[in-house]
Write a protein that holds these residues in place. Structure first.
Motif, PDB file in Angstrom:
ATOM      1  N   LEU A 163      -4.198  -0.346  -0.772  1.00 13.73           N
ATOM      2  CA  LEU A 163      -3.595  -1.635  -1.145  1.00 13.73           C
ATOM      3  C   LEU A 163      -4.205  -2.132  -2.460  1.00 13.73           C
ATOM      4  N   ASP A 164      -5.536  -1.971  -2.604  1.00 13.76           N
ATOM      5  CA  ASP A 164      -6.163  -2.333  -3.891  1.00 13.76           C
ATOM      6  C   ASP A 164      -5.472  -1.568  -5.019  1.00 13.76           C
ATOM      7  N   TYR A 165      -5.322  -0.244  -4.829  1.00 10.52           N
ATOM      8  CA  TYR A 165      -4.746   0.575  -5.906  1.00 10.52           C
ATOM      9  C   TYR A 165      -3.300   0.183  -6.204  1.00 10.52           C
ATOM     10  N   ALA A 166      -2.543  -0.126  -5.155  1.00 13.82           N
ATOM     11  CA  ALA A 166      -1.145  -0.542  -5.385  1.00 13.82           C
ATOM     12  C   ALA A 166      -1.129  -1.799  -6.262  1.00 13.82           C
ATOM     13  N   ARG A 167      -2.057  -2.686  -5.987  1.00 17.15           N
ATOM     14  CA  ARG A 167      -2.116  -3.914  -6.802  1.00 17.15           C
ATOM     15  C   ARG A 167      -2.622  -3.606  -8.213  1.00 17.15           C
ATOM     16  N   TYR A 189       2.034   8.578  -5.424  1.00 19.88           N
ATOM     17  CA  TYR A 189       1.021   9.024  -6.387  1.00 19.88           C
ATOM     18  C   TYR A 189      -0.036   9.858  -5.698  1.00 19.88           C
ATOM     19  N   ARG A 190      -0.769  10.603  -6.482  1.00 19.17           N
ATOM     20  CA  ARG A 190      -1.934  11.307  -5.935  1.00 19.17           C
ATOM     21  C   ARG A 190      -3.190  10.671  -6.525  1.00 19.17           C
ATOM     22  N   ALA A 245       0.836  -1.207   0.000  1.00 16.52           N
ATOM     23  CA  ALA A 245       0.000   0.000   0.000  1.00 16.52           C
ATOM     24  C   ALA A 245       0.873   1.261   0.000  1.00 16.52           C
ATOM     25  N   ALA A 246       2.062   1.179   0.611  1.00 17.65           N
ATOM     26  CA  ALA A 246       2.930   2.351   0.741  1.00 17.65           C
ATOM     27  C   ALA A 246       3.342   2.922  -0.617  1.00 17.65           C
ATOM     28  N   VAL A 247       3.287   2.078  -1.653  1.00 15.50           N
ATOM     29  CA  VAL A 247       3.617   2.539  -3.009  1.00 15.50           C
ATOM     30  C   VAL A 247       2.775   3.762  -3.371  1.00 15.50           C
ATOM     31  N   MET A 248       1.566   3.825  -2.825  1.00 12.50           N
ATOM     32  CA  MET A 248       0.636   4.879  -3.204  1.00 12.50           C
ATOM     33  C   MET A 248       1.076   6.246  -2.691  1.00 12.50           C
TER      34      MET A 248
END
Ligand code: 2M8
Length: 450
Positions: free
Chosen positions: A222-226, A205-206, A199-202
């Motif tokens: 976490l969904d968005y990171a995936r 990004y904005r 999730a930290a990947v996000m």
């Protein structure tokens, strides 16, 4: 206006005339030169399956826009036949939507259109929508438009049949939850758990969506990171579909997607007959898809259809509304059709002649049912519309009219929202949503069984 003979809780015809005006005003406000945006704030570009549902709505009020809507989408079709799930409007600023063209980089791929697009697809409901749009407005201009669309619709099906049958069993495989249209459905929890991302990947990004909608009503970080990890894997593979089975992180056969794929062949057979082409091959393909769906995705123990995760070759356990979608197939055998009607009527989904609550997107008795979070519980009009179409197809007009009433009541109570709380009917997400408005227009005109 013909609002149908069945009274709604909303009542008299004046109120229904007001609803129709609201729907037309919503579509008008979302119209953008040659297409309709799902939402001015959340989704300001063109989306593939939204445009199909929206075209059906336009057919009731301004048929020429129905055909413009589909023509603009299909102008962005790739040379391989894929219809991209987002067509980006070049006039919008960078950051108007995330993830934008910078992530997808469609221009780097051969055979892509001049306009920027995503590289994924969405459920192929377009042939069905085009056929029904024509039936709602059967004039010579519509017939000419159908004739022009036909080869593009055939190419869309050919892409799916030839490039996306990853298991070689006659079904289409989706390579990203976004392709299903039900992005964060509990159906994807099992396959998504295997996608390696943090999730930290996000933080880098904005997210655009959470600036316009409550984060508690949207997919998680976490969904968005995936989601981003899966897009990157596909993009870095040049959006090529060969060798997907060897390493692509998300490969699933979805019952709704494949039901749409089969229903498209039925619709194409009708369009072929209308435009002077040969319907026979379409009918044969529709039968093959129906047979493959039953063989691969029907679970006799649960009496519903479940997605198959190709990475484990197992059916996923969650009972979502995706499983009811095969009802839209006219050739679905009675055994499965009856089981789906029982599933729809069960306390999990509550379809009834008089519904006390709207149709949820997930089993409302499940412990992880989330009434506010996007595709994990809330009620959506496109799904209700598809299930209603299926109930009419299989001879259940009284259940279909119960569902119709409940959908009209939702919009009467909350407006043209993107989705609705499945207990209270409170509007969620975008307050001026394209397909809600369009499908309401279709529902207001009661049609006979297909
Ligand atoms: C939603 O999906 C997009 C990604 O494609 C998003 O969340 O940003 C889904 O509801 C999808 O089904 C829909 O087509 C799209 C636009 O309305 O929004």
């Amino acid at each position: 206006m013909t609002a149908g003979a069945v009274p709604t809780r909303t009542g008299g015809s004046t109120e229904l005339a007001g609803l129709r005006r609201l729907a037309v005003a919503t579509l008008d406000a979302n119209w953008e030169h040659d297409h309709t945006v799902p939402s001015r704030t959340l989704y300001p570009h063109q989306w593939s399956w939204d445009s199909a549902f929206i075209a059906l709505g336009w057919a009731h009020v301004r048929p020429e826009r129905a055909w413009q809507e589909l023509a603009s989408l299909f102008r962005a079709q790739w040379a391989d036949g894929r219809v991209p799930h987002i067509v980006f409007n070049p006039a919008l600023r960078v950051g108007a939507y995330f993830p934008g063209p910078q992530l997808w980089r469609s221009a780097d791929v051969e055979g892509t259109p001049a306009v920027d697009t995503s590289g994924l697809v969405q459920p192929p409901v377009h042939a069905l929508a085009a056929l029904l749009a024509y039936r709602r407005a059967p004039d010579p201009a519509g017939l000419a438009a159908l004739r022009r669309l036909y080869p593009a619709l055939v190419a869309q099906q050919r892409y799916l049949a030839e490039r996306r049958d990853v298991a070689g069993n006659g079904l289409v495989c989706v390579v990203h939850p976004w392709e299903s249209g039900l992005d964060n459905s509990p159906a994807w929890d099992e396959p998504m758990a295997a996608v390696d991302a943090e999730a930290a990947v996000m933080r880098a990004y904005r997210r655009h969506d959470t600036a316009h909608a409550d984060a508690a009503h949207r997919p998680t970080d976490l969904d968005y990171a995936r989601y981003l990890a899966i897009v990157a894997a596909y993009r870095d593979h040049g959006y090529a579909d060969r060798d997907l089975a060897d390493g692509h992180p998300f490969l699933v056969e979805c019952p709704l997607f494949n039901a749409a794929f089969g229903a498209a062949e039925h619709a194409l057979a009708e369009i072929a007959a209308l435009t002077g082409a040969d319907p026979a091959a379409h009918r044969a393909r529709a039968d093959r898809v129906t047979e493959a769906l039953v063989r691969r995705l029907y679970d006799p123990r649960t009496g519903t259809f479940q997605p198959r995760d190709l990475r484990t070759d197992r059916l996923v356990g969650a009972r979502t509304v995706l499983g009811l979608a095969p009802l839209i197939l006219p050739g679905l055998p009675a055994r499965q059709a009856d089981a789906l009607v029982a599933e729809a009527r069960s306390p999990r989904f509550g379809v009834a002649r008089w519904m006390d609550r709207p149709l949820p997107t997930y089993d409302r008795t499940a412990p992880d049912f989330e009434p506010l979070r996007y595709w994990r519980g809330p009620s959506w009009l496109n799904i209700g519309w598809l299930v209603r179409h299926g109930l009419l197809t299989h001879g259940h007009p009284e259940l279909a009219s119960g569902l119709r009433r409940s959908m009209i009541d939702l919009v009467a109570g909350a407006g043209c929202h993107e989705y609705f709380h499945p207990d209270t009917g409170v509007g969620l997400g975008s307050p001026a949503f394209g397909w809600t408005a369009a499908l309401l227009l279709d529902l207001l005109v009661d049609e006979p069984a297909p």
